[in-house]
Design an enzyme around this catalytic site. Structure first.
Site, mmCIF file in Angstrom:
data_model
loop_
_atom_site.group_PDB
_atom_site.id
_atom_site.type_symbol
_atom_site.label_atom_id
_atom_site.label_comp_id
_atom_site.label_asym_id
_atom_site.label_seq_id
_atom_site.Cartn_x
_atom_site.Cartn_y
_atom_site.Cartn_z
ATOM 1 N N ASN A 284 0.853 -1.180 0.000
ATOM 2 C CA ASN A 284 0.000 0.000 0.000
ATOM 3 C C ASN A 284 0.892 1.234 0.000
ATOM 4 O OD1 ASN A 284 -1.757 2.098 0.523
ATOM 5 N ND2 ASN A 284 -3.101 0.814 1.774
ATOM 6 N N ASP A 285 1.113 1.774 -1.179
ATOM 7 C CA ASP A 285 1.967 2.943 -1.354
ATOM 8 C C ASP A 285 1.592 4.097 -0.446
ATOM 9 O OD1 ASP A 285 3.801 2.318 -3.341
ATOM 10 O OD2 ASP A 285 2.423 2.810 -4.968
ATOM 11 N N CYS A 286 0.352 4.087 -0.008
ATOM 12 C CA CYS A 286 -0.182 5.243 0.712
ATOM 13 C C CYS A 286 -0.187 5.068 2.220
ATOM 14 C CB CYS A 286 -1.587 5.540 0.218
ATOM 15 S SG CYS A 286 -1.591 5.909 -1.536
#
Ligand code: GLC
Ligand code: GLC
Length: 822
Positions: free
Chosen positions: A489-491
């Site tokens: 999850n890049d975020c």
């Protein structure tokens, strides 16, 4: 509501109206030359790299949307129209756009003239070919003029949109009205200096006129739909000098009732050797030999048709590796056609060029490309092999990796940096997928550079060891892997603490001193760390295998001890050691990623049929209860309603979108696979159908994007526009859903020593036959399926019942028949 229909026999989606909710696109080309092609002929072409070698111009954020493409204008006695409807938007008596595998076909008809254009990138060519048929469908003779049109991009697509002070003076073309194979226009901007490539736009007849200057063709204050030259009915024979070079030819034709005229239009990319750039000593005229040869290969419609037939055969052969015939036509068309096709596109494009990715932003992602391989490797294993070696070469000596690399240079991208701590483990996933498909263990002994530095080359197996060790040695206070900048999850940016508007969460300096840990990486490590240990054992490295397994066991235990919230797995520990993804919080109570990944990794599985309280089962039940929607499973719930500086980008999105409670389709297949692991095929197939486009076709007015490919995201239950998809085509969803459906629901999965046959799809698909070609042998697997919960298949192989579910690989050329009863 639908806007078209599937034509499975033709392997096409047929769009019946130009007014789809959004442009519905296709990809042409699967080698070096690519085009994006919408159902109204919008889009653009590039050679290998969407940023560095853009052939034609396209404007994102345009009003109206999707104007800019390769167009044909018809001038019919003062009436001007475009068979692709855009850009003129004159009403058509008939419109149809068919998207197929590597080609599209648009037919538009008005006032007794029908224009059918087949557009494709021929196999083995760096060119987009339009095969055009103009037919007089009326009862009176017609005199019409047809105008072709493309707008050239000045090669570097980023520069093209930003550097007007230079660019508006550099445009150059050459025109060849009477070439060896018809008329041609050459786009040669910057060829006079360091570029040794050019584009050609040719038509296989002597055109009646041409234009290369956009302002002349369109008129400075007009839209493309009001272009001057088509309205006037006559080319202006304009020659561009600077400003905006275009390519356009006009052909006048007189057609008796029922008569057709056929034409071939080619847009090609050519490179010349540096010492053979010019045709003249003064270095003013391009050496056009290669362009002439290209145009010669498409000089007749018969040649174009033959190239198209080869493309069709190519796809038939590719798709023959995995085919299913079941009682569910939607399942069949996704498995046999569209999902595999999308896997090819994601393998080629990574996340670079789509209608949501401009082709100037991202290169190839380390994690994305490794995951894309999982859905692609059965199609062309040789290309998967090359990709693995390219990706591995961007790994750092400590096992971490550049997050992205550029396809043209194959070098790691410094702008995007590193520090995503899930990245290294995906290399194990990709390599193991390749090995199981091919049995080609020689890849493990290939010398592969670290950080693209040949002086630092080690075997690919050593790269895997460093991947493993990176995670093993970067663990926090609970013995769980440190998250770094983010994980899958890049975020989820637990170390960023960003307060500066617009600052990138992906590259900003992380705050030191924290100890944020990821349960997702922990589960991923258990899954792929176990695979690494198994691989070491197969290589005869028993000590290494034992060492690795011991670390995996530690992390496994840590997940159960520190990662269980009571009803589901935690998501993380933040910078301060506070749990993320716990029932104790009001928002972000439960996150999908660790639930799916942990169960896939075999964490918390029931000890027996009576163990109904096993963590795996409780977690999956909580997923359905808390994250389930008719459109798929949301990423977490409840979504964050305010910015959380300690969580990062995830909380920047309004609730229900993207990583903040959107249905992020990429992680749904992890839950689908997890449900098959615990023997709940019915639930698995239910999750599958909610996000799979063919099953959503009937609600196209809500979904809005293409009903034949997955989108990255469908807006979640808390979103204003719940159920609306965004970001179609370039998403890890394609590969993972193909893995889920082909290997787990239908249950045919390549392993080291044979095919494991383990269907788990529930009662809705009572029978099917999979034909799988693996390592040269063909397996015809017929399944009679009760779909009873927990039931596993019993196998009869070539007439003989066997124990277990492994069908050993047969010699190449053999056909093996497997009867499965579930
Ligand atoms: C995008 C990225 C992928 C990432 C995902 C979740 O799909 O391409 O790398 O894992 O978003 O943030
Ligand atoms: C991924 C995510 C996206 C994020 C991007 C990087 O693609 O899906 O939400 O914005 O990474 O910024």
């Amino acid at each position: 509501m639908r806007f078209g229909h599937f034509d499975d026999a033709a392997r096409e989606y047929v769009i019946e109206t130009p007014r789809t909710p959004l442009p519905w696109i296709n990809y042409l080309g699967s080698e070096q030359f690519f085009s994006l092609f919408s159902h109204t002929a919008g889009g653009y072409s590039f050679y290998r790299d969407a940023r560095m070698r853009r052939l034609t111009r396209y404007r994102y954020n345009n009003v109206p949307t999707d104007v800019g493409g390769r167009y044909l204008y018809v001038h019919d006695d003062g009436d001007v129209w475009t068979p692709s409807w855009l850009p003129v938007r004159a009403e058509l008596d008939h419109f149809e756009a068919r998207h197929g595998l590597g080609y599209s076909r648009i037919t538009g008809e008005r006032n007794g003239i029908s224009v059918e254009t087949l557009v494709f990138v021929p196999f083995g060519e760096d060119a987009e070919v339009q095969r055009v048929r103009v037919t007089n469908t009326g009862t009176a003779a017609k005199d019409i003029t047809l105008f072709s049109f493309v707008e050239f991009c000045l090669w570097n697509a980023y520069d093209d949109q930003t550097n007007y002070q230079r660019n508006l003076s550099i445009g150059e073309v050459e025109v060849e009205p009477d070439g060896p194979h018809g008329s041609a226009i050459y786009h040669r901007t910057e060829y006079r200096e360091r570029r040794d490539h050019y584009a050609v736009f040719g038509i296989n007849t002597r055109a009646d006129g041409f234009d290369t200057d956009r302002d002349t063709f369109v008129g400075p204050y007009n839209t493309l739909g009001e272009a001057d030259v088509p309205r006037s009915g006559r080319s202006a024979d304009s020659v561009a000098s600077g400003w905006y070079p275009i390519g356009s030819h006009s052909v006048r034709m007189s057609l008796a009732p029922g008569e057709s005229r056929e034409l071939v239009i080619v847009l090609g990319y050519l490179e010349n050797p540096v010492d053979a750039k010019w045709a003249d000593d003064a270095h003013q005229v391009i050496n056009k030999e290669r362009a002439h040869a290209l145009l010669g290969r498409f000089a007749t419609v018969e040649l174009a048709d033959a190239a198209f037939a080869r493309l069709q055969e190519h796809w038939t052969a590719l798709l023959s590796t995995y085919r299913v015939e079941s009682t569910d036509p939607k399942l069949d068309r996704m498995v046999n056609i569209w999902n595999q096709y999308q896997c090819m596109v994601t393998f080629n494009m990574s996340r670079s060029a789509s209608y949501f990715e401009t082709g100037i932003g991202r290169g190839m992602g380390f994690r994305d490309s490794n995951q894309d391989l999982l859905g692609f490797v059965h199609l062309i294993p040789e290309r998967a092999r090359e990709r693995i070696l390219d990706i591995a070469a961007t790994q750092f000596p400590d096992g971490s990796a550049y997050h992205q690399y550029q396809p043209l240079t194959k070098r790691g991208n410094n702008d995007v940096g590193s520090g995503f701590n899930d990245d290294p483990l995906w290399l194990i996933a990709g390599v193991v997928g390749y090995l199981k498909e091919t049995g080609d263990f020689s890849i493990l002994d290939e010398a592969v550079p670290f950080d693209n530095d040949p002086a630092q080359a080690e075997s690919l197996f050593e790269h895997l060891r460093r991947s493993f060790d990176f995670t093993a040695t970067h663990r926090g206070p609970h013995g769980l892997p440190l998250i770094g900048r983010a994980d899958w999850n890049d975020c989820l940016n637990l170390n960023c603490f960003s307060t500066t508007p617009g600052e990138s969460f992906q590259t900003t300096e992380n705050q030191a001193g924290g100890s944020a840990e990821s349960l997702f990486i922990a589960a991923q490590f258990v899954l792929y760390g176990t695979q690494y240990a198994e691989l070491a054992r197969r290589r005869g490295m028993a000590d290494e295998a034992d060492r690795a397994q011991a670390v995996v066991d530690e992390v496994h235990a840590a997940v159960l001890e520190h990662g269980w919230d009571g009803r589901w797995f935690l998501r993380a520990y933040d910078y301060y050691g506070t749990p993320v993804g716990t029932d104790a919080h009001d928002e972000g109570k439960i996150w999908i990623e660790p639930q799916g990944m942990a169960v896939m990794a075999g964490i918390g599985l029931p000890a027996g049929p009576d163990d109904v309280d096993a963590p795996a089962l409780r977690a999956l039940d909580a997923v359905e209860e808390m994250l389930g929607t008719p459109h798929g499973l949301v990423l977490q719930y409840p979504a964050y309603t305010t910015y959380r500086i300690e969580l990062g980008e995830v909380s920047t999105y309004p609730p229900g979108y993207k990583e903040n409670g959107g249905i992020f389709c990429h992680n749904n297949p992890w839950v689908i696979i997890a449900e098959t692991v615990v023997g709940r095929g019915a639930q698995a197939f239910d999750h599958y159908r909610r996000i799979t486009p063919a099953y959503r076709e009937e609600i196209s007015e809500i979904h809005r994007l293409e009903p034949y490919v997955y989108a990255q995201m469908i807006a979640g239950k808390e979103a204003v526009r719940a159920g609306e998809a965004k970001n179609s085509w370039l998403t890890g969803t394609a590969a993972w859903n193909f893995v889920a459906v082909s290997q787990h629901l239908l249950g045919v999965r390549p392993d080291y020593d044979g095919l494991v046959i383990d269907p788990q799809i529930g009662p809705d698909v009572p029978s099917w036959t999979v034909t799988r070609v693996a390592r040269g042998a063909t397996y015809v697997i017929s399944v009679a399926n009760s779909g009873a919960p927990g039931a596993r298949g019993r196998l009869v192989v070539d007439g003989t019942p066997i124990e277990g579910n492994l069908v050993p690989y047969a010699p190449a050329g053999a056909t093996v028949r497997v009867q499965v009863t579930v």
